[in-house]
Motif scaffolding. Structure first.
Motif, PDB file in Angstrom:
ATOM      1  N   SER A  56       4.673  15.988  -2.772  1.00 42.34           N
ATOM      2  CA  SER A  56       3.384  16.678  -2.736  1.00 42.34           C
ATOM      3  C   SER A  56       2.970  16.951  -1.297  1.00 42.34           C
ATOM      4  CB  SER A  56       2.302  15.832  -3.416  1.00 42.34           C
ATOM      5  OG  SER A  56       1.039  16.439  -3.290  1.00 42.34           O
ATOM      6  N   GLU A  57       2.401  18.128  -1.073  1.00 42.69           N
ATOM      7  CA  GLU A  57       1.873  18.484   0.245  1.00 42.69           C
ATOM      8  C   GLU A  57       0.433  18.010   0.414  1.00 42.69           C
ATOM      9  OE1 GLU A  57       3.181  19.917   2.880  1.00 42.69           O
ATOM     10  OE2 GLU A  57       5.187  20.178   2.045  1.00 42.69           O
ATOM     11  N   ASN A  58      -0.179  17.569  -0.686  1.00 43.61           N
ATOM     12  CA  ASN A  58      -1.583  17.172  -0.654  1.00 43.61           C
ATOM     13  C   ASN A  58      -1.753  15.735  -0.166  1.00 43.61           C
ATOM     14  OD1 ASN A  58      -2.321  19.687  -1.755  1.00 43.61           O
ATOM     15  ND2 ASN A  58      -1.922  18.935  -3.830  1.00 43.61           N
ATOM     16  N   GLU A  59      -2.894  15.452   0.429  1.00 40.80           N
ATOM     17  CA  GLU A  59      -3.234  14.103   0.865  1.00 40.80           C
ATOM     18  C   GLU A  59      -3.459  13.217  -0.353  1.00 40.80           C
ATOM     19  OE1 GLU A  59      -3.846  11.224   3.775  1.00 40.80           O
ATOM     20  OE2 GLU A  59      -3.311  13.334   4.090  1.00 40.80           O
ATOM     21  N   VAL A  60      -2.947  11.980  -0.295  1.00 43.50           N
ATOM     22  CA  VAL A  60      -3.127  11.038  -1.408  1.00 43.50           C
ATOM     23  C   VAL A  60      -4.460  10.331  -1.228  1.00 43.50           C
ATOM     24  CG1 VAL A  60      -2.049   9.192  -2.726  1.00 43.50           C
ATOM     25  CG2 VAL A  60      -0.644  10.642  -1.265  1.00 43.50           C
ATOM     26  N   SER A  61      -5.336  10.458  -2.205  1.00 44.15           N
ATOM     27  CA  SER A  61      -6.652   9.829  -2.086  1.00 44.15           C
ATOM     28  C   SER A  61      -6.857   8.726  -3.118  1.00 44.15           C
ATOM     29  CB  SER A  61      -7.757  10.877  -2.218  1.00 44.15           C
ATOM     30  OG  SER A  61      -7.625  11.582  -3.432  1.00 44.15           O
ATOM     31  N   ASN A  62      -6.455   8.977  -4.358  1.00 42.18           N
ATOM     32  CA  ASN A  62      -6.673   7.996  -5.427  1.00 42.18           C
ATOM     33  C   ASN A  62      -5.383   7.219  -5.661  1.00 42.18           C
ATOM     34  OD1 ASN A  62      -7.793   6.584  -7.541  1.00 42.18           O
ATOM     35  ND2 ASN A  62      -7.461   8.216  -9.031  1.00 42.18           N
ATOM     36  N   ILE A  63      -5.132   6.216  -4.817  1.00 46.45           N
ATOM     37  CA  ILE A  63      -3.897   5.430  -4.910  1.00 46.45           C
ATOM     38  C   ILE A  63      -4.012   4.434  -6.056  1.00 46.45           C
ATOM     39  CG2 ILE A  63      -2.343   3.878  -3.678  1.00 46.45           C
ATOM     40  CD1 ILE A  63      -3.493   5.010  -1.069  1.00 46.45           C
ATOM     41  N   GLU A  66       0.835  -1.206   0.000  1.00 46.80           N
ATOM     42  CA  GLU A  66       0.000   0.000   0.000  1.00 46.80           C
ATOM     43  C   GLU A  66       0.873   1.260   0.000  1.00 46.80           C
ATOM     44  OE1 GLU A  66      -3.837   2.152   1.397  1.00 46.80           O
ATOM     45  OE2 GLU A  66      -3.363   0.480   0.089  1.00 46.80           O
ATOM     46  N   ASN A  67       1.907   1.270   0.835  1.00 43.46           N
ATOM     47  CA  ASN A  67       2.796   2.437   0.899  1.00 43.46           C
ATOM     48  C   ASN A  67       3.581   2.623  -0.396  1.00 43.46           C
ATOM     49  OD1 ASN A  67       2.038   3.247   3.459  1.00 43.46           O
ATOM     50  ND2 ASN A  67       3.644   2.093   4.492  1.00 43.46           N
ATOM     51  N   ALA A  68       4.034   1.522  -0.982  1.00 43.94           N
ATOM     52  CA  ALA A  68       4.750   1.626  -2.257  1.00 43.94           C
ATOM     53  C   ALA A  68       3.842   2.194  -3.338  1.00 43.94           C
ATOM     54  CB  ALA A  68       5.285   0.256  -2.676  1.00 43.94           C
ATOM     55  N   ASN A  69       2.597   1.728  -3.401  1.00 42.07           N
ATOM     56  CA  ASN A  69       1.639   2.257  -4.370  1.00 42.07           C
ATOM     57  C   ASN A  69       1.366   3.739  -4.128  1.00 42.07           C
ATOM     58  OD1 ASN A  69       1.233  -0.091  -5.863  1.00 42.07           O
ATOM     59  ND2 ASN A  69      -0.408  -0.824  -4.542  1.00 42.07           N
ATOM     60  N   LYS A  70       1.266   4.108  -2.858  1.00 44.54           N
ATOM     61  CA  LYS A  70       1.026   5.513  -2.517  1.00 44.54           C
ATOM     62  C   LYS A  70       2.206   6.381  -2.968  1.00 44.54           C
ATOM     63  CE  LYS A  70      -0.909   6.255   1.451  1.00 44.54           C
ATOM     64  NZ  LYS A  70      -1.154   6.460   2.915  1.00 44.54           N
ATOM     65  N   LEU A  71       3.426   5.918  -2.700  1.00 42.38           N
ATOM     66  CA  LEU A  71       4.610   6.687  -3.070  1.00 42.38           C
ATOM     67  C   LEU A  71       4.735   6.832  -4.582  1.00 42.38           C
ATOM     68  CD1 LEU A  71       7.242   8.113  -2.342  1.00 42.38           C
ATOM     69  CD2 LEU A  71       8.344   5.867  -2.201  1.00 42.38           C
ATOM     70  N   LEU A  72       4.529   5.759  -5.311  1.00 42.63           N
ATOM     71  CA  LEU A  72       4.617   5.821  -6.778  1.00 42.63           C
ATOM     72  C   LEU A  72       3.538   6.728  -7.353  1.00 42.63           C
ATOM     73  CD1 LEU A  72       5.375   2.053  -7.424  1.00 42.63           C
ATOM     74  CD2 LEU A  72       6.922   3.952  -7.928  1.00 42.63           C
ATOM     75  N   THR A  73       2.349   6.698  -6.766  1.00 40.63           N
ATOM     76  CA  THR A  73       1.267   7.589  -7.205  1.00 40.63           C
ATOM     77  C   THR A  73       1.667   9.048  -7.021  1.00 40.63           C
ATOM     78  OG1 THR A  73      -0.444   5.956  -6.653  1.00 40.63           O
ATOM     79  CG2 THR A  73      -1.138   8.256  -6.815  1.00 40.63           C
ATOM     80  N   VAL A  74       2.225   9.376  -5.859  1.00 40.39           N
ATOM     81  CA  VAL A  74       2.628  10.749  -5.569  1.00 40.39           C
ATOM     82  C   VAL A  74       3.749  11.196  -6.507  1.00 40.39           C
ATOM     83  CG1 VAL A  74       3.710  12.220  -3.836  1.00 40.39           C
ATOM     84  CG2 VAL A  74       1.880  10.693  -3.166  1.00 40.39           C
ATOM     85  N   ILE A  87      12.087   1.436   1.167  1.00 36.36           N
ATOM     86  CA  ILE A  87      11.042   1.328   2.185  1.00 36.36           C
ATOM     87  C   ILE A  87      11.360   0.117   3.052  1.00 36.36           C
ATOM     88  CG2 ILE A  87       8.571   1.098   2.624  1.00 36.36           C
ATOM     89  CD1 ILE A  87       8.040   2.230  -0.151  1.00 36.36           C
ATOM     90  N   THR A  88      11.772   0.366   4.296  1.00 39.47           N
ATOM     91  CA  THR A  88      12.236  -0.713   5.168  1.00 39.47           C
ATOM     92  C   THR A  88      11.103  -1.359   5.949  1.00 39.47           C
ATOM     93  OG1 THR A  88      12.637   0.822   7.009  1.00 39.47           O
ATOM     94  CG2 THR A  88      14.472   0.420   5.479  1.00 39.47           C
ATOM     95  N   CYS A  89      11.411  -2.531   6.508  1.00 36.53           N
ATOM     96  CA  CYS A  89      10.481  -3.256   7.383  1.00 36.53           C
ATOM     97  C   CYS A  89      11.178  -3.477   8.721  1.00 36.53           C
ATOM     98  CB  CYS A  89      10.118  -4.598   6.749  1.00 36.53           C
ATOM     99  SG  CYS A  89       9.097  -5.664   7.803  1.00 36.53           S
ATOM    100  N   ALA A  90      10.436  -3.399   9.824  1.00 35.96           N
ATOM    101  CA  ALA A  90      11.034  -3.566  11.153  1.00 35.96           C
ATOM    102  C   ALA A  90      10.494  -4.780  11.891  1.00 35.96           C
ATOM    103  CB  ALA A  90      10.788  -2.313  11.992  1.00 35.96           C
ATOM    104  N   PHE A  91       9.732  -5.641  11.215  1.00 34.18           N
ATOM    105  CA  PHE A  91       9.084  -6.752  11.884  1.00 34.18           C
ATOM    106  C   PHE A  91       9.820  -8.058  11.621  1.00 34.18           C
ATOM    107  CE2 PHE A  91       5.814  -3.558  11.437  1.00 34.18           C
ATOM    108  CZ  PHE A  91       5.255  -3.550  12.697  1.00 34.18           C
ATOM    109  N   GLY A  92      10.201  -8.750  12.698  1.00 33.45           N
ATOM    110  CA  GLY A  92      10.811 -10.054  12.580  1.00 33.45           C
ATOM    111  C   GLY A  92      12.026 -10.034  11.673  1.00 33.45           C
TER     112      GLY A  92
END
Length: 463
Positions: A114-121, A17-25, A52-57
């Motif tokens: 972008s300073e705007n909120e990402v809505s359409n990911i 989800e975060n990767a998709n959000k970043l690429l969209t922005v 984009i790192t992961c901190a779990f396990g």
């Protein structure tokens, strides 16, 4: 135009989800900017790289390996940005990996573009999961996630329904889940109106009766009569993931989880009204002080509970959590109990990473650099490294198991005894592996292979 690469260290639903959000922005920022960027999937050619790192396990160790690999192979003049969960858990370590690297939380990285909120990911990495919330309010004693994700944030219901609508055209089953916790949906956003997870699931299932839905990451406390009525009403809800974690009252109190009697009572009510509903779960074994009798009681319960799937985790200390301060069971006991359940129920597994002190993580990072220097450069061609569209791939894991790769290539060449087999192996090897790596292999094999006919075969396939 600058080339920018995005690298993903973990493929859990929220990371995607975060990767998709970043690429969209990034793509949207090109519409209103003279400083445009193009997505580059070969990070060795990129001007800017975002990890984009992961901190779990084990995700934390995998992130360190990938960071080390990228630092070793990126262009000297490229700019490196490290973000994701490790920024919250291991900031000091990340600040030391490269002198001029930027270490930023994910929201700050988004604001670069972008300073705007990402809505359409947009779905650069397609998945059939709709993430309805981030954060967690439950404060389980073993989990660091609430410290990483800050407050619980629900997505607006309009945005969720829009995402479901887009997926509905191409999916027969859609997962409705939180980043880590689903049942508290709406508690922040719709406090006055009282719109909650029951209302949301009811609206989704009513609007799309021809689609199946799975409810994920559901806390037992959310199994209210209202929500159970929604499960009864909508037969297109085909599965729900309810993590019981244990059956011992003492262990559950230490975990800060609901009592087993409460959870079991709710599960029995669901089974009575929806015997067709698949219920999956997760348990944690080897928690602080877990006795042999408590473990066997868990086994006895699971034998007869009828779960569709049982995820099994061996408890590991996680720094800055209440449970980390408790007396711990030996590692071999925790692992033995986990493996016992995995073999018994053929369930999925979760292998958390050991609890590393900061100095240990620094040492591990240095070890990765030593290991990578033995490989040198890239092993796989860019196309072979890439796993997702628009995401830059790495061959990091292959480098850490390079001996097995070399052995496989060696055996494949030895077995290629006629022209058809030689042609087939050559096509596979040359499409997968870089010229640099193939030259290294040829030089390595030439020191041990003495028969001219076989060496000629190595030359034809590798060079």
């Amino acid at each position: 135009m600058k080339k920018i690469s995005v690298i993903l260290c973990n493929n859990m639903h929220m990371d995607i989800e975060n990767a998709n959000k970043l690429l969209t922005v990034i793509q949207d920022s090109n519409k209103n900017s003279t400083n445009c960027r193009t997505i580059e999937t070969d990070y060795t050619q990129a001007d800017e790289i975002i990890i984009i790192t992961c901190a779990f396990g084990n995700g934390k160790l995998e992130s360190l390996r990938i960071i080390s690999d990228v630092v070793s192979n990126m262009r000297n003049d490229a700019k490196l940005i490290i973000t994701g969960c490790m920024v919250k858990t291991d900031l000091e370590l990340l600040l030391d990996v490269k002198e001029d690297a930027l270490v930023l939380d994910f929201e700050t990285v988004l604001k670069i573009f972008s300073e705007n909120e990402v809505s359409n990911i947009r779905q650069f990495i397609p998945q059939n999961k709709v993430i309805i919330s981030t954060g967690c309010k439950k404060k389980c004693s073993y989990c660091v996630y609430p410290n990483i994700a800050d407050k619980y944030v629900s997505k607006p219901k309009e945005q969720i329904l829009s995402e479901v609508e887009r997926m509905h055209e191409n999916e027969t089953t859609i997962y409705i889940t939180g980043a880590q916790e689903t049942s508290d949906y709406g508690i922040d956003l719709y406090h006055e109106s009282g719109y909650n997870i029951s209302n949301l699931v009811d609206d989704i299932c009513t609007k799309y009766p021809d689609c199946n839905f799975v409810i994920g990451w559901f806390h037992p406390s959310g199994l209210t009569d209202e929500f159970i009525s929604v499960l009864e009403k909508h037969k297109n809800i085909i599965e729900i993931m309810i993590h019981i974690q244990h059956v011992s009252g003492r262990i559950l109190r230490l975990m800060r989880r609901p009592s087993f009697s409460f959870t079991e009572g709710r599960l029995q009510k669901i089974k009575q009204i929806r015997p067709d509903l698949a219920i999956s779960t997760e348990v944690i074994v080897g928690f602080s002080g877990e006795t042999e009798a408590e473990f066997l009681n868990l086994v006895k319960y699971l034998d007869n509970a009828g779960f569709a799937d049982i995820g099994v985790a061996s408890y590991e200390q996680v720094e800055n959590t209440p449970a980390a301060k408790l007396t711990q069971l030996p590692k071999e006991v925790r692992t033995e109990r986990m493996n016992f359940l995995l073999n018994r129920y053929k369930g999925s597994s979760s292998y958390p990473a050991p609890n590393f002190e900061e100095s240990d993580l620094n040492a591990y990072y240095m070890q990765t650099q030593t290991k990578l220097k033995k490989c040198g450069g890239m092993i796989l061609n860019p196309e072979a490294r890439q796993k997702y569209r628009s995401i830059a791939g790495t061959d990091t894991e292959l480098k850490f198991n390079v001996e097995a790769t070399i052995a496989r290539i060696y055996q494949a060449i030895l077995n290629a005894r006629d022209e058809l087999e030689i042609s087939r192996v050559r096509a596979e090897v040359q499409s997968l592996y870089t010229e640099e790596f193939r030259n290294k292999l040829f030089n390595m094999f030439s020191k041990t292979v003495k028969k001219p006919g076989i060496m000629e075969r190595f030359r034809r396939i590798l060079l």
